[in-house]
Design an enzyme around this catalytic site. Sequence first.
Site, PDB file in Angstrom:
ATOM      1  N   SER A 123       0.796  -1.239   0.000  1.00 23.71           N
ATOM      2  CA  SER A 123       0.000   0.000   0.000  1.00 23.71           C
ATOM      3  C   SER A 123       0.822   1.280   0.000  1.00 23.71           C
ATOM      4  CB  SER A 123      -0.959   0.017   1.194  1.00 23.71           C
ATOM      5  OG  SER A 123      -2.074  -0.803   0.942  1.00 23.71           O
TER       6      SER A 123
ATOM      7  N   LYS B 262       0.198   3.711  -2.817  1.00 19.68           N
ATOM      8  CA  LYS B 262      -0.767   4.821  -2.806  1.00 19.68           C
ATOM      9  C   LYS B 262      -0.079   6.176  -2.689  1.00 19.68           C
ATOM     10  CE  LYS B 262      -4.477   1.919  -0.958  1.00 19.68           C
ATOM     11  NZ  LYS B 262      -3.840   0.668  -0.547  1.00 19.68           N
TER      12      LYS B 262
ATOM     13  N   SER C  59      -6.232   3.630   3.922  1.00 17.31           N
ATOM     14  CA  SER C  59      -5.556   2.867   2.871  1.00 17.31           C
ATOM     15  C   SER C  59      -6.572   2.070   2.052  1.00 17.31           C
ATOM     16  CB  SER C  59      -4.503   1.919   3.466  1.00 17.31           C
ATOM     17  OG  SER C  59      -3.602   1.484   2.483  1.00 17.31           O
TER      18      SER C  59
END
Length: 418
Positions: A56, A59, A116
């Site tokens: 993640s 991102k 997230s």
Amino acid sequence: MVFLRIISAYFLALWLLGGMVAQAKPAQKYASIIVDADTLEILHARKIDSSRYPASTTKMMTLYLVFDALDRGEIHLHDKMKVSRFAANTPPVKLGLRAGSTISVENAIKALTVRSANDVSVVIAEHLGGTQENFARMMTQKAKALGMRSTRFKNPHGLPDPEHITTARDMAKLAKAHFQNHARYYHFFGVKSFHYQGRTYTNHNRLLGRIEGVDGFKTGFTNASGYNLVISAKRGGHRIIAVVLGGATGRSRDQHMADLIDRGFEVIRQNALRATNTQALYADNQAPLIRKYETSPAPDYIKAFTLRAGYGAQNTPSRVTIGPASAASLPAANPLHHWSIQIGAFSSARAAQMANRALIAQPEYQLRDDQGTIHPVSLNGRFLYRARIGDLSFERARKICQALGAQERACQLISPAS
């Protein structure tokens, strides 16, 4: 027939599980880096150019493209983005958005930095890129533009894909790019909680507000990646960027990151103590006096080198060359002779000198004391000191760089014309 399908599925599951277990070995996942955000000096490095799964932390690039679009005026924080069925069906972690609903750009940003949320990542991708696949191509193109040479994105959220890869060095570059180009939005990475449609979400970054100076960036986890964390912290007017990839657990990753943050600021403090006189002497743009220091065991901090060297920027000639072998004293350039190698750039002349001495002291390279030179260069009102070894043939310079590269140490070939 059904029985055969069950057996096939069973063995396929065993094969996949075996692959996951093989991937899960921490030694194959771990990498870390600490960077002085002001000078780009690397203060700590472990496996920084080895391919890793970003999970993640992906991102951060998704948001970078959002901030690009905001700055261009293509979108605004209050704009609404529509949720497709494809986005709504994205696997967790997610906000649980319904197909046909909308979410504002501002809430989408917070959903990524705090929750997230994978479904929101796809909403952003489709809004800015038309499709997830096209947006992933945009992400990779931006990564290359930022000097992230070893990064390739296949989706906007970081869910597993064998071709979705990065390195610790590249993630540090991305963090630096956020400060350099989108500082006005950095506060979103420090939001501790996010309230949306009756629910409150807490930031996954447990170091926010707990470790002195930590004020932002992103966590990540998949089975393949391990526990990832990109952090920035500021203490005493200095800012560092730190990346840990492939932690064994969230708790151990956080503790390791806390230790790295303390270590990074200590290295900066030690370097500043040793650079005080040098910085003052060079303030009038005259060559500083490099004193002769007694040879002593090289401390860890002299192994630092610069993040800038990894951007692929063209090397520019230095106006001033100091040290026993001045570039001005070399014979006319020969394409096969009088090459140099650059092994780092440091915040103090002493650290650069010690780096040269540490390499010269290694017998396998058969180097002379008078081959070490230091090249000061001005950067944003401060000076970096490039450590170089000169008077080498092209072949010898290349072989030394290959040997250092095999040890994951920095080395850059410098041509006679540079």
